[in-house]
Design an enzyme around this catalytic site. Sequence first.
Site, PDB file in Angstrom:
ATOM      1  N   PRO A   1      32.111  46.884  28.281  1.00 14.29           N
ATOM      2  CA  PRO A   1      32.480  46.826  26.862  1.00 14.29           C
ATOM      3  C   PRO A   1      31.368  46.114  26.071  1.00 14.29           C
ATOM      4  CG  PRO A   1      34.195  45.820  28.240  1.00 14.29           C
ATOM      5  CD  PRO A   1      33.062  46.177  29.144  1.00 14.29           C
TER       6      PRO A   1
ATOM      7  N   GLY B   1      29.277  44.005  23.206  1.00 15.47           N
ATOM      8  CA  GLY B   1      29.330  42.871  22.262  1.00 15.47           C
ATOM      9  C   GLY B   1      30.484  41.913  22.495  1.00 15.47           C
TER      10      GLY B   1
ATOM     11  N   GLY C   1      30.456  39.581  25.279  1.00 16.85           N
ATOM     12  CA  GLY C   1      30.074  38.480  26.180  1.00 16.85           C
ATOM     13  C   GLY C   1      29.920  38.869  27.634  1.00 16.85           C
ATOM     14  N   LEU C   2      29.943  40.170  27.933  1.00 18.49           N
ATOM     15  CA  LEU C   2      29.835  40.572  29.342  1.00 18.49           C
ATOM     16  C   LEU C   2      28.446  41.109  29.693  1.00 18.49           C
ATOM     17  CD1 LEU C   2      33.349  42.199  29.952  1.00 18.49           C
ATOM     18  CD2 LEU C   2      32.594  39.877  30.462  1.00 18.49           C
ATOM     19  N   GLY C   3      27.485  40.825  28.836  1.00 23.84           N
ATOM     20  CA  GLY C   3      26.087  41.120  29.192  1.00 23.84           C
ATOM     21  C   GLY C   3      25.664  42.556  28.929  1.00 23.84           C
ATOM     22  N   SER C   4      26.375  43.260  28.013  1.00 24.87           N
ATOM     23  CA  SER C   4      25.981  44.664  27.784  1.00 24.87           C
ATOM     24  C   SER C   4      24.537  44.739  27.273  1.00 24.87           C
ATOM     25  CB  SER C   4      26.938  45.353  26.816  1.00 24.87           C
ATOM     26  OG  SER C   4      26.962  44.664  25.591  1.00 24.87           O
ATOM     27  N   SER C   5      24.149  43.842  26.355  1.00 25.78           N
ATOM     28  CA  SER C   5      22.804  44.024  25.805  1.00 25.78           C
ATOM     29  C   SER C   5      21.733  43.606  26.812  1.00 25.78           C
ATOM     30  CB  SER C   5      22.634  43.356  24.442  1.00 25.78           C
ATOM     31  OG  SER C   5      22.832  42.003  24.574  1.00 25.78           O
TER      32      SER C   5
ATOM     33  N   ALA D   1      22.019  43.850  30.095  1.00 26.19           N
ATOM     34  CA  ALA D   1      21.970  44.924  31.103  1.00 26.19           C
ATOM     35  C   ALA D   1      21.195  46.126  30.545  1.00 26.19           C
ATOM     36  CB  ALA D   1      23.385  45.326  31.527  1.00 26.19           C
TER      37      ALA D   1
ATOM     38  N   ASP E   1      20.810  35.550  30.670  1.00 21.97           N
ATOM     39  CA  ASP E   1      21.554  36.807  30.848  1.00 21.97           C
ATOM     40  C   ASP E   1      20.693  37.889  31.503  1.00 21.97           C
ATOM     41  OD1 ASP E   1      23.450  35.373  29.545  1.00 21.97           O
ATOM     42  OD2 ASP E   1      23.764  36.776  27.890  1.00 21.97           O
TER      43      ASP E   1
HETATM   44  C1  MEV Z   1      25.120  34.383  25.744  1.00 20.32           C
HETATM   45  O1  MEV Z   1      25.598  35.273  26.736  1.00 20.32           O
HETATM   46  C2  MEV Z   1      24.772  33.069  26.357  1.00 20.32           C
HETATM   47  C3  MEV Z   1      24.251  31.997  25.399  1.00 20.32           C
HETATM   48  O2  MEV Z   1      24.145  30.789  26.168  1.00 20.32           O
HETATM   49  C4  MEV Z   1      22.916  32.348  24.798  1.00 20.32           C
HETATM   50  C5  MEV Z   1      21.773  32.326  25.815  1.00 20.32           C
HETATM   51  O3  MEV Z   1      21.885  31.737  26.879  1.00 20.32           O
HETATM   52  O4  MEV Z   1      20.725  32.934  25.480  1.00 20.32           O
HETATM   53  C6  MEV Z   1      25.248  31.734  24.276  1.00 20.32           C
END
Ligand code: MEV
Length: 313
Positions: free
Chosen positions: A97, A99, A101-105, A107, A147
């Site tokens: 999914p 945007g 927080g699961l690392g889509s961008s 990845a 990430d």
């Molecule tokens: C975002 O997935 C993680 C953050 O710590 C930003 C980063 O580490 O670049 C919020």
Amino acid sequence: MESKASAPGKVILFGEHFVVYGVKAILCSIDKRITVTAEKIKENKILIKSNIGNLELEPNKDISKIKSPLKPFYYLANKIIQNKNIGIKIKVESEIPLGVGLGSSSACCVAGAAAISRLFSDTPKEEILKLAIEAEKTIFQNTSGADCTICTFGGIMQYDKENGFSKIKFEPKFHLVIANSNIKHSTELIVKDVKSFKEKNEDEFSNLCKNEGKLVEDVLELLKKNNIKGLGEKINENQRYLETIGISNEKIRKMIQIGKESSFGAKITGAGGGGCVFALTDDTNLNETINQFRNKNYECFSVKIDLEGLNTF
Ligand code: MEV
């Protein structure tokens, strides 16, 4: 000839945001992936197709003027075809999914860097990671690099900006249950908000960084012992720090409460401000935790830890 690469999404188990300021974080990759297929074309153009839209541009455009979320792919293709009179066609397929927080961008950046660069040479993973971080910076300048690193090398790792990563070797006996608030966030904006919190509360922020650093060291010991109850307590403690820096909201707090009722602990993963939370479970409370979220109509699924990281075909 086609070149294909796939990279996993990620969960930040401990240390998001603080990692931007040099504190160690603990991350794992998950069994949801992005696959990128790249192909050379005769026409001197960059064509990108994905389920969030398409982008078709001549090479050498000013990257800062491109507004598309597909900009990192353009950056990578444009960099790699410099001085070659050809074009690139890219297809992006995602199970992650977007945007939340699961690392889509990240990845996307890792799989994109691998698929495109391998059209020309057999690029080592370290080089792919460098390219991926450059591409990520076109959408989020202040990235810690955490990430893209986990999406490249996979498994469970500790990471800090100064020393990079080292893998944590152990057999996880836990499951992660992810629940999605379906509130999309901009990592860049939330990282900026945290920066202004820090500037207004220098002493408090510096104490939080110290506490987070100590928490991560404790977690490394608990992981060695597979002490899942102890890990759950650390997850709840980390969530309290994230609340303090202002990246939570009412909906997230409700979700954390639901997660905590049946799991060992629950927290935000990634930038926050929306996105996903995760709950730590084992076989005894996995189904109950999923049911708790689903009964309250939250999109929820369990993930396994991916041990492979970037794959190329
Ligand atoms: C975002 O997935 C993680 C953050 O710590 C930003 C980063 O580490 O670049 C919020």
